[in-house]
Every structure is written in C-alpha cells, then in structure tokens.
Motif scaffolding. Structure first.
Motif, short mmCIF file in Angstrom:
data_model
loop_
_atom_site.label_atom_id
_atom_site.label_comp_id
_atom_site.label_asym_id
_atom_site.label_seq_id
_atom_site.Cartn_x
_atom_site.Cartn_y
_atom_site.Cartn_z
N ASP A 11 0.80 -1.48 0.02
CA ASP A 11 0.14 -0.15 0.00
C ASP A 11 1.02 1.22 -0.03
O ASP A 11 0.62 2.34 -0.61
CB ASP A 11 -1.07 0.03 1.18
CG ASP A 11 -2.17 -1.12 1.08
OD1 ASP A 11 -2.27 -1.55 -0.07
OD2 ASP A 11 -2.48 -1.32 2.25
N ARG A 12 2.12 1.23 0.78
CA ARG A 12 2.87 2.54 0.82
C ARG A 12 3.55 2.62 -0.51
O ARG A 12 3.69 3.91 -0.98
CB ARG A 12 3.91 2.48 1.90
CG ARG A 12 3.30 2.47 3.30
CD ARG A 12 3.93 2.67 4.56
NE ARG A 12 4.74 1.30 4.73
CZ ARG A 12 6.19 1.17 4.83
NH1 ARG A 12 6.73 2.33 4.90
NH2 ARG A 12 6.62 -0.13 4.92
N VAL A 13 3.68 1.52 -1.16
CA VAL A 13 4.34 1.62 -2.58
C VAL A 13 3.37 2.04 -3.52
O VAL A 13 3.79 2.94 -4.29
CB VAL A 13 5.00 0.05 -2.97
CG1 VAL A 13 5.03 -0.01 -4.66
CG2 VAL A 13 5.97 -0.49 -2.33
N GLY A 29 14.09 0.54 -6.84
CA GLY A 29 14.88 0.72 -6.02
C GLY A 29 14.91 2.30 -5.13
O GLY A 29 14.78 2.39 -4.04
N ALA A 30 14.37 3.21 -6.02
CA ALA A 30 14.08 4.58 -5.42
C ALA A 30 13.16 4.39 -4.50
O ALA A 30 13.00 5.29 -3.60
CB ALA A 30 14.05 5.71 -6.84
N ILE A 31 12.09 3.99 -5.02
CA ILE A 31 10.74 3.85 -4.03
C ILE A 31 11.19 3.13 -2.77
O ILE A 31 10.53 3.39 -1.63
CB ILE A 31 9.73 3.08 -4.95
CG1 ILE A 31 9.17 3.91 -6.10
CG2 ILE A 31 8.51 2.73 -3.82
CD1 ILE A 31 8.08 3.32 -6.95
N ALA A 32 11.93 2.02 -3.08
CA ALA A 32 12.31 1.30 -1.86
C ALA A 32 13.20 2.24 -0.72
O ALA A 32 12.83 2.14 0.47
CB ALA A 32 13.03 -0.03 -2.13
N LYS A 33 14.00 2.75 -1.26
CA LYS A 33 14.78 3.70 -0.43
C LYS A 33 13.91 4.78 0.25
O LYS A 33 14.14 4.99 1.18
CB LYS A 33 15.88 4.43 -1.46
CG LYS A 33 17.02 5.30 -0.75
CD LYS A 33 18.02 5.86 -1.69
CE LYS A 33 18.86 6.71 -0.79
NZ LYS A 33 20.03 7.46 -1.68
N TYR A 34 13.29 5.35 -0.50
CA TYR A 34 12.20 6.33 -0.05
C TYR A 34 11.25 5.64 1.14
O TYR A 34 11.19 6.48 2.19
CB TYR A 34 11.32 6.96 -1.09
CG TYR A 34 10.29 8.08 -0.45
CD1 TYR A 34 10.76 9.20 -0.20
CD2 TYR A 34 8.77 7.87 -0.19
CE1 TYR A 34 9.58 10.14 0.53
CE2 TYR A 34 7.97 8.59 0.50
CZ TYR A 34 8.53 9.59 0.43
OH TYR A 34 7.53 10.59 1.26
N SER A 40 15.16 -3.45 -0.61
CA SER A 40 13.64 -4.04 -0.79
C SER A 40 13.16 -3.94 -2.30
O SER A 40 12.24 -3.79 -2.58
CB SER A 40 12.69 -3.69 0.10
OG SER A 40 13.03 -4.24 1.33
N ALA A 41 14.03 -3.35 -3.16
CA ALA A 41 13.71 -2.95 -4.74
C ALA A 41 12.75 -4.36 -5.13
O ALA A 41 11.72 -3.94 -5.97
CB ALA A 41 14.87 -2.77 -5.32
N ARG A 42 13.06 -5.44 -4.81
CA ARG A 42 12.51 -6.57 -5.45
C ARG A 42 11.08 -6.57 -4.83
O ARG A 42 10.15 -6.90 -5.57
CB ARG A 42 12.87 -7.81 -4.89
CG ARG A 42 12.88 -9.08 -5.72
CD ARG A 42 13.77 -10.31 -5.39
NE ARG A 42 15.00 -10.12 -5.90
CZ ARG A 42 15.52 -10.54 -7.06
NH1 ARG A 42 14.86 -11.21 -7.77
NH2 ARG A 42 16.77 -10.25 -7.34
N MET A 43 10.88 -6.40 -3.51
CA MET A 43 9.64 -6.35 -3.00
C MET A 43 8.71 -5.03 -3.77
O MET A 43 7.30 -5.37 -3.86
CB MET A 43 9.67 -6.01 -1.48
CG MET A 43 10.04 -7.11 -0.98
SD MET A 43 10.10 -7.05 0.87
CE MET A 43 8.38 -6.70 1.22
#
Length: 112
Positions: A11-13, A29-34, A40-43
């Motif tokens: 949901d946050r993604v 990766g940019a979304i995961a880092k944020y 968790s780029a794979r997630m």
C-alpha cells in the motif's frame, strides 16, 4: 515524506507510485529507498506486479535502475508498458527509457 500508516508495504508503494508525474519514471530501488527499505527493490517489483487490481497505480512508470522496462511481461499485450509510456511522450528504444536520467523522478528529492 509520506506518513507511515498501519497498512502494508504494498500500500505504501502504491501511494508513492501514484505521485510519479505524467511523463516521468522512477525505479524500484528509488521507491524502496524512499520507504526506508533500501534493500527491498525486489519487493517493490512484487508490489508493481500485484498492482493490476489497483486501477490508479501507474506501474508502467516504474522501471529498473538502468531504465529498462524489466516488468513489461506483467502487462497485458505484447508492448503495453511501452505503449503507456510512449502515450506520455516517454521514448523507449530496445526496452530502455531514452534519456532516463532526465526523466528520472526521485521521491527522496521530490517528496521532501
């Protein structure tokens, strides 16, 4: 930064993906880092793959760190991801976003 709710990571993604401007792209990766999950780029990719039931999530605007349309096989049709990007004037050649660095939207910078 988006407030962390009690909802799940997907949901946050989706919340972040909905903020990607028309004609711009970002990376998993940019979304995961944020979201504070740099490894968790794979997630994030899994979330994008599962976003089909979320009509307002522009999953086509999320590509890999090099600008490759690595998730294109999760879209219906042969070239739907590319067609959606091109409808936003994002040029794609050989499954890569042309001028990726110029079009890259970094949520860490844009959502401060």
């Amino acid at each position: 930064m988006l407030e962390k709710k009690e909802d799940n990571f997907f949901d946050r993604v989706y919340e972040v993906a909905k903020l990607i401007p028309f004609g711009r792209v970002t990376s998993y990766g940019a979304i995961a880092k944020y979201l504070g999950a740099a490894r968790s780029a794979r997630m994030v990719g899994w979330a994008m793959n599962a976003s089909g039931s979320q009509e307002d999530v522009p999953a086509h605007r999320v590509v890999n760190r090099k600008g490759m349309l690595s998730g294109k096989h999760h879209f219906e049709g042969t070239n739907l991801m590319q067609q959606l990007l091109e409808s936003e004037d994002v040029e794609v050649e050989d499954n890569m976003v042309v001028d990726f660095q110029r079009l890259f939207w970094d949520p860490m910078k844009e959502l401060e």
